[in-house]
Scaffold this motif. Sequence first.
Motif, short mmCIF file in Angstrom:
data_model
loop_
_atom_site.label_atom_id
_atom_site.label_comp_id
_atom_site.label_asym_id
_atom_site.label_seq_id
_atom_site.Cartn_x
_atom_site.Cartn_y
_atom_site.Cartn_z
N ARG A 95 -20.82 10.46 1.80
CA ARG A 95 -21.59 11.22 0.81
C ARG A 95 -20.91 12.55 0.55
O ARG A 95 -20.38 13.18 1.47
CB ARG A 95 -23.03 11.45 1.32
N GLU B 271 -24.69 14.70 -2.77
CA GLU B 271 -24.47 13.37 -3.33
C GLU B 271 -25.41 13.10 -4.52
O GLU B 271 -24.99 12.65 -5.58
CB GLU B 271 -24.68 12.32 -2.23
N ARG C 296 -16.12 14.35 1.00
CA ARG C 296 -17.04 13.28 1.40
C ARG C 296 -17.09 13.20 2.92
O ARG C 296 -16.05 13.22 3.58
CB ARG C 296 -16.57 11.95 0.82
N ASP D 215 -25.42 18.33 1.61
CA ASP D 215 -25.32 17.03 0.96
C ASP D 215 -25.59 17.20 -0.54
O ASP D 215 -26.68 17.60 -0.95
CB ASP D 215 -26.37 16.09 1.58
#
Length: 700
Positions: free
Chosen positions: A286, A313, A276, A311
């Motif tokens: 994220r 997420e 993260r 990313d």
Amino acid sequence: MPAQVENFAEEIKRLRRCNSDLVSILALPAMWSSGDPLQIVHTLVDALLGMFGLDFVYVRLTESVGNAPIETIRVASTAKELRKTLPRPQEISEALNRSLAHNPQKWPARITIDGEDISTVALRLGLNGEIGVLVAGSQRVDFPDQTEKLLLSVAANQAAIGLQGSRLLSQQKEVAIELDERVSQRTAELAAANAELQLQVGLLQQIPVAAWTTKSDGRPDFVNQNWLEYTGQQLDYVLSGPEAWMTAVHPDDRERISRAFWEGIRSGQGFTTEARFRRARDGTYRWHLNRVVALCDAEGNLLRFVGTATDIEDLKQSQENLRQMTETIPEMLWSASPEGAIDYCNTRLLDFTGFSAEEVMGDGWTKLIHPDDIEQAARAWMCSVTTGSPYRVEVRTFHASDRTYRWCVTNARPLLDQQGRILKWHGTVVDMHDWKQAQEELRITQANLARVMRVSTMGELTASIAHEVNQPLSGIITNASTSLRMLAADPPNIEGARETARRTIRDANRASEVITRLRGLFAKKSATVQSMDLNEATQEVIALSLTELQKNRVMLRAELANDLPLITGDRVQLQQVILNLLRNASDAMSSVDDRPRDLLIRTEPDNNDRIRLSVTDVGLGFEPQAAARLFEPFYTTKNEGMGIGLSVSRSIIERHYGHLSASPNNGPGVTFSFSIPCKPEGLTSDSVFPSQVPPESDAA
Ligand code: ADP
């Protein structure tokens, strides 16, 4: 002037000239400072030509030096004008070449060209003539004298030194040029590599993920704008130390990612991990996928590392949603790899079976299944995995809470890609135990109904049974009394008594036969599947019903096919069906008075491997809307009816893998018929008659 003095003066003059010639020759190298070989050769031949009043001077070099030609020849202009006979340079050159081909020792002191006699002096340039040769020629009779020879050889030496120098010079120049070329080539290569690097850095700057590069020791030397914007870090901060960038990592992930990073750098393998990262904009963490790869040159030397953080997420979120769905859905779910190894079971399935996920992964699923069912399930699973066909088995599955096995249906279907290759298997497990038990109970109920039907049928047939048995019984009584009478006569009629006794036995046998047949039909015999002749079974039923039918004034006609094959089935059950159809037909015609009460029973082959039996009456028939309900249990239109005959008959026929149906005739009445396969596969006593029927309590 006295001759001696004159000679002396002449000698002085000669020496002076010699001296000045020598000075001129020695001054030549001053003119050659540029080292230009063409100039060396030209000034040499010009100087010598003028100095000694030669007719020609010829220079030939062993190899071309700089811009100087291999051959140079200069012919005196005066000689050309005065003596028209002097050969052209070309001819001199050819004549000299012929002579010079030989060993220098053997060079002739004179050559003859076009009849002209020319004195020559040939001198080697260089110690062994490695530079070339110089030839001076003159038609003068006294050429060459001592001094001329000496001066010419000094000139030749001077020229050799000059040419040697310029040869070295030109070699040096060549080396210098080559060096220059190599330098510029390398420079171009470096420029291209640099441009490539710039391009790569430019690309890293533009790719839509955070990206960076580090030196081979892990120290960052570049981060792109995406990284700086996402983390809010300053460029010089990131470049200040090898771990500065890690302050953007979630504290819980930091140690793990640091370990993975240094391990990847040390091994030169790079790494892939998830962590993260804090987003500066809103302070949220994220999930990112971090990948670091090593960049090597053509020789495989490690240059640097390139890393990206993507990313993920949203991806994680949708995975989480999917996980939540599979965990909350009220079904037992599982999935497997294309090769058939279990890779997921939802909690509901694990709770049901009481096993942990690790225990069932791969081929651990067999632990969940009753030992007697494993082989069948494994075979079906292997078949599905190799062919891609859907998987479906009914197996007993371990149920943890009461430590029993419960009947479950396990299904799976493959998820295919566009080329039809299996990507994954998705499956369900459904607990069917209660349903299966209800099914079993239904069968038992039906069996009970069947028994009720037999009892009720028997009740109705009681009259005809009594009639059938009564006839022989009264015959027996009559015959027995006749026989007694004959024996009592005087003299006793022995022969007559014997005859009437025989008739008594015959009648008794008839009564006994009727009873045997009835017992066969109504006995508490468990179902037996056997090879049987349907015609024979039909005839037995006809024989039993005949009296009843006659009483109802029914005209029965039987058309039983001769070539009927034997069938496999339960004789008693099929006879019950036929009996029921005959009785219903007779009932349907009981109020028919305007036409003969014709009843036709037929048997015939149906297709290749089936046979058909039909019962056609000319009765009242039924309303079209009633057609669908005839076979429902307890549907009846009769005052005394129970409405179970047809329902039980249909289930008997279906258990024989056949079909029973009714259809109205063209004329009055209806036809009921069934068709069954001669050799139904998988037909057993259990399938036609449930084994778990409770013992019948009442005598049938
Ligand atoms: P039950 O004979 O006790 O009524 P069944 O299940 O044998 O029970 O028959 C159900 C109903 O189907 C009968 O009541 C009758 O209405 C109808 N049925 C049966 N056979 C015939 C037939 N041959 N002609 C007309 N109706 C019939």
